[in-house]
Design a protein around this motif. Structure first.
Motif, PDB file in Angstrom:
ATOM      1  N   GLY A 337      43.102  33.579  38.299  1.00 56.79           N
ATOM      2  CA  GLY A 337      42.821  34.159  39.601  1.00 56.79           C
ATOM      3  C   GLY A 337      41.818  35.292  39.566  1.00 56.79           C
ATOM      4  N   PHE A 338      40.941  35.314  38.547  1.00 49.50           N
ATOM      5  CA  PHE A 338      39.896  36.346  38.515  1.00 49.50           C
ATOM      6  C   PHE A 338      38.948  36.182  39.707  1.00 49.50           C
ATOM      7  CE2 PHE A 338      40.527  36.091  33.690  1.00 49.50           C
ATOM      8  CZ  PHE A 338      41.500  37.068  33.713  1.00 49.50           C
ATOM      9  N   GLY A 339      38.660  34.932  40.044  1.00 51.33           N
ATOM     10  CA  GLY A 339      37.818  34.663  41.211  1.00 51.33           C
ATOM     11  C   GLY A 339      38.468  35.151  42.489  1.00 51.33           C
ATOM     12  N   ASN A 340      39.798  35.011  42.571  1.00 57.11           N
ATOM     13  CA  ASN A 340      40.511  35.475  43.748  1.00 57.11           C
ATOM     14  C   ASN A 340      40.454  36.990  43.869  1.00 57.11           C
ATOM     15  OD1 ASN A 340      43.558  36.210  45.007  1.00 57.11           O
ATOM     16  ND2 ASN A 340      42.457  34.559  46.022  1.00 57.11           N
ATOM     17  N   ASN A 345      38.350  41.784  46.695  1.00 59.29           N
ATOM     18  CA  ASN A 345      37.710  43.093  46.583  1.00 59.29           C
ATOM     19  C   ASN A 345      36.244  43.130  47.010  1.00 59.29           C
ATOM     20  OD1 ASN A 345      40.041  44.427  45.436  1.00 59.29           O
ATOM     21  ND2 ASN A 345      39.634  43.292  43.568  1.00 59.29           N
ATOM     22  N   ASN A 346      35.589  41.982  46.917  1.00 63.27           N
ATOM     23  CA  ASN A 346      34.156  41.962  47.250  1.00 63.27           C
ATOM     24  C   ASN A 346      33.787  40.575  47.778  1.00 63.27           C
ATOM     25  OD1 ASN A 346      31.357  42.183  47.406  1.00 63.27           O
ATOM     26  ND2 ASN A 346      31.166  43.278  45.476  1.00 63.27           N
ATOM     27  N   TYR A 347      34.103  40.336  49.056  1.00 61.85           N
ATOM     28  CA  TYR A 347      33.909  39.002  49.614  1.00 61.85           C
ATOM     29  C   TYR A 347      32.438  38.592  49.624  1.00 61.85           C
ATOM     30  CZ  TYR A 347      33.840  35.044  52.769  1.00 61.85           C
ATOM     31  OH  TYR A 347      33.633  33.802  53.305  1.00 61.85           O
ATOM     32  N   LYS A 348      31.537  39.534  49.888  1.00 54.70           N
ATOM     33  CA  LYS A 348      30.109  39.197  49.932  1.00 54.70           C
ATOM     34  C   LYS A 348      29.638  38.661  48.585  1.00 54.70           C
ATOM     35  CE  LYS A 348      28.703  42.406  53.597  1.00 54.70           C
ATOM     36  NZ  LYS A 348      27.848  43.574  53.951  1.00 54.70           N
ATOM     37  N   ASN A 349      30.111  39.277  47.526  1.00 58.88           N
ATOM     38  CA  ASN A 349      29.764  38.806  46.187  1.00 58.88           C
ATOM     39  C   ASN A 349      30.388  37.444  45.924  1.00 58.88           C
ATOM     40  OD1 ASN A 349      28.523  38.910  43.739  1.00 58.88           O
ATOM     41  ND2 ASN A 349      29.715  40.607  42.927  1.00 58.88           N
ATOM     42  N   TYR A 351      31.117  35.158  48.053  1.00 61.79           N
ATOM     43  CA  TYR A 351      30.434  34.136  48.853  1.00 61.79           C
ATOM     44  C   TYR A 351      29.241  33.546  48.092  1.00 61.79           C
ATOM     45  CZ  TYR A 351      28.446  31.868  52.971  1.00 61.79           C
ATOM     46  OH  TYR A 351      27.951  30.940  53.858  1.00 61.79           O
ATOM     47  N   LYS A 352      28.618  34.371  47.246  1.00 63.09           N
ATOM     48  CA  LYS A 352      27.482  33.882  46.454  1.00 63.09           C
ATOM     49  C   LYS A 352      27.934  33.074  45.237  1.00 63.09           C
ATOM     50  CE  LYS A 352      24.902  38.115  47.598  1.00 63.09           C
ATOM     51  NZ  LYS A 352      24.322  39.363  47.029  1.00 63.09           N
ATOM     52  N   LEU A 360      30.318  27.325  36.464  1.00 61.26           N
ATOM     53  CA  LEU A 360      29.203  28.101  35.917  1.00 61.26           C
ATOM     54  C   LEU A 360      29.590  29.524  35.524  1.00 61.26           C
ATOM     55  CD1 LEU A 360      26.183  28.201  35.270  1.00 61.26           C
ATOM     56  CD2 LEU A 360      25.759  28.854  37.659  1.00 61.26           C
ATOM     57  N   TYR A 361      30.229  30.262  36.410  1.00 65.67           N
ATOM     58  CA  TYR A 361      30.459  31.689  36.182  1.00 65.67           C
ATOM     59  C   TYR A 361      31.718  31.969  35.357  1.00 65.67           C
ATOM     60  CZ  TYR A 361      26.820  32.203  39.715  1.00 65.67           C
ATOM     61  OH  TYR A 361      25.640  32.128  40.398  1.00 65.67           O
ATOM     62  N   PHE A 362      32.826  31.328  35.686  1.00 62.22           N
ATOM     63  CA  PHE A 362      34.070  31.599  34.972  1.00 62.22           C
ATOM     64  C   PHE A 362      33.978  31.291  33.474  1.00 62.22           C
ATOM     65  CE2 PHE A 362      38.138  29.899  33.344  1.00 62.22           C
ATOM     66  CZ  PHE A 362      38.838  31.102  33.266  1.00 62.22           C
ATOM     67  N   PRO A 363      33.388  30.167  33.052  1.00 62.86           N
ATOM     68  CA  PRO A 363      33.315  29.892  31.609  1.00 62.86           C
ATOM     69  C   PRO A 363      32.538  30.944  30.818  1.00 62.86           C
ATOM     70  CG  PRO A 363      32.887  27.893  32.864  1.00 62.86           C
ATOM     71  CD  PRO A 363      32.885  29.024  33.843  1.00 62.86           C
ATOM     72  N   LYS A 364      31.649  31.679  31.476  1.00 59.77           N
ATOM     73  CA  LYS A 364      30.852  32.702  30.795  1.00 59.77           C
ATOM     74  C   LYS A 364      31.376  34.118  31.035  1.00 59.77           C
ATOM     75  CE  LYS A 364      26.626  29.914  31.202  1.00 59.77           C
ATOM     76  NZ  LYS A 364      25.245  29.861  31.749  1.00 59.77           N
ATOM     77  N   LEU A 365      32.492  34.214  31.726  1.00 61.83           N
ATOM     78  CA  LEU A 365      33.044  35.518  32.077  1.00 61.83           C
ATOM     79  C   LEU A 365      33.443  36.294  30.814  1.00 61.83           C
ATOM     80  CD1 LEU A 365      33.874  37.157  34.656  1.00 61.83           C
ATOM     81  CD2 LEU A 365      36.169  36.216  34.334  1.00 61.83           C
ATOM     82  N   LYS A 366      32.985  37.533  30.704  1.00 63.30           N
ATOM     83  CA  LYS A 366      33.338  38.382  29.569  1.00 63.30           C
ATOM     84  C   LYS A 366      34.670  39.068  29.845  1.00 63.30           C
ATOM     85  CE  LYS A 366      28.580  39.308  28.092  1.00 63.30           C
ATOM     86  NZ  LYS A 366      27.561  40.362  27.834  1.00 63.30           N
TER      87      LYS A 366
END
Length: 392
Positions: A337-340, A345-349, A351-352, A360-366
């Motif tokens: 639930g990192f995306g959640n 906390n930052n809906y505008k971010n 949305y992108k 794409l983003y979660f597999p590279k998340l540090k």
């Protein structure tokens, strides 16, 4: 006025009651359901708890329940085919567990969830669990010496294992659906399998033996991406995922300290995740527990020894957490639930990112893991028995 009041009370007295009242004996009460894949659609198995098993049979260890099966192009059609086989009306209001074949889950569990949640009779607060390496029907037919009904056996196994071992986490229908509907998080479901020989028949004769040929055991967890099962965890990965999700109530960790084995019981574990501005994650994990077993000549009265045990425990927790994160990132499913958290906390971010978050983003998340362990007790002894003997 008094006459009108009397007439109202008179009418209420004679018209009160339950308009849809039915006798209990009119129903075939289902306590467990199995959903298997079939060439014609679905094969549904229902554990009916009120079959007319004589009391003398139950004293001999036989279960007062029967499994009815039905096949249909849809789950509703399969249930209707069971209904015409039973002399009573099916009632699903007392379901304790629904067991889902892993092949069904791999294709699309959305169909199953739709059928289950739309049923007006059920309370939606029952366990859902995956049948691992076995058919759901066989799971329902495998009896336990400690439980009269396999459905209750499955439900109790899940509850007890999640609280005492933390290898699995309880999955309820309503909670699982709520999780799937949240943005930026995927679902997890526990699994159950059969240990021993499964003969596809009710194993009531096994209950008369001191060691049954087949028994149910809770297994690991299945990770979902959207509505499909994508992978299984091993024990270490399960523990790591449950720690991050704050589903680890209690666990044992075996450490090797100065070539001796030390078993630590952790019963107070808390993970506080934090998303930073650069979209990296920091997991602050705090745990408290006690030493429950020591082999060797460790001197537990030395501060350095306790510090070494703490350090080894922290390293093992980190290894568990990183292994669970690695599995989730490998299969591109954010079950934490990192995306959640970004969405909240930052809906505008968010949305992108949302269209490509899992792929794409979660597999590279540090992700950085920080662990702080506090062992508040050494058990009933201040030192090991061997150490005390050597002091004589």
């Amino acid at each position: 006025m008094k006459i009108k009041l009397f007439l109202i009370l008179f009418i209420c007295f004679f018209t009160s009651g339950c308009w849809n009242y039915n006798e209990l004996n009119d129903f075939a009460i289902a306590t467990g359901m199995g959903i298997d894949e079939h060439k014609d659609g679905f094969k549904i198995s229902l554990m009916i708890s009120n079959s007319q098993t004589p009391q003398s049979s139950s004293r001999e260890g036989e279960a007062g329940a029967t499994v009815f099966t039905g096949i249909g192009n849809s789950i509703t059609e399969a249930l209707n085919n069971i209904d015409i086989k039973t002399p009573r009306n099916l009632y699903l209001g007392h379901l304790a567990v629904v067991v889902i074949d892993e092949e069904v889950a791999k294709k699309d569990i959305d169909i199953v969830l739709e059928a289950l949640v739309r049923n007006p009779e059920t309370a939606k607060k029952y366990h859902i669990v995956l049948a691992k390496d076995n058919k759901a029907e066989d799971i329902l037919k495998t009896l336990s010496p400690l439980e009269s009904f396999p459905s209750q056996n499955v439900s109790n196994n899940i509850s007890n294992s999640s609280k005492s071992q933390s290898i699995i986490a309880e999955s309820f229908l309503s909670d699982f659906i709520i999780t799937l509907l949240k943005p930026g998080i995927n679902g997890i479901m526990s699994s159950i399998s059969i240990e021993g020989e499964s003969n596809n028949n009710d194993n009531q004769d096994d209950l008369k033996e001191t060691e049954p040929k087949a028994m149910l055991k809770t297994d690991t967890m299945g990770l979902f991406k959207d509505f499909k099962l994508v992978t299984w965890t091993n024990e270490e990965e399960s523990l790591g995922i449950n720690i991050v999700n704050n589903n680890a109530d209690r666990m044992y960790i075996t450490n090797e300290v100065e070539k001796d084995k030390v078993v630590v019981l952790l019963d107070d574990i808390e993970c506080s995740p934090k998303i930073k501005k650069d979209l990296s994650v920091v997991l602050n994990i705090k745990a408290e527990g006690a030493i429950t077993e020591v082999s060797g000549n460790l001197d537990l009265e030395k501060t350095k020894t306790i510090e070494n045990i703490n350090q080894k425990t922290e390293e093992n927790i980190k290894q568990m957490v990183y292994s669970g994160i690695s599995l989730a990132q490998e299969h591109k499913t954010d079950v934490f639930g990192f995306g959640n958290m970004i969405y909240i906390n930052n809906y505008k971010n968010w949305y992108k990112l949302k269209d490509n978050w899992d792929d794409l983003y979660f597999p590279k998340l540090k992700i950085k893991v920080k662990v702080d362990v506090n062992l508040r007790s050494k058990g009933s002894l201040e030192n090991t028995i061997k150490e005390k003997r050597n002091e004589r």
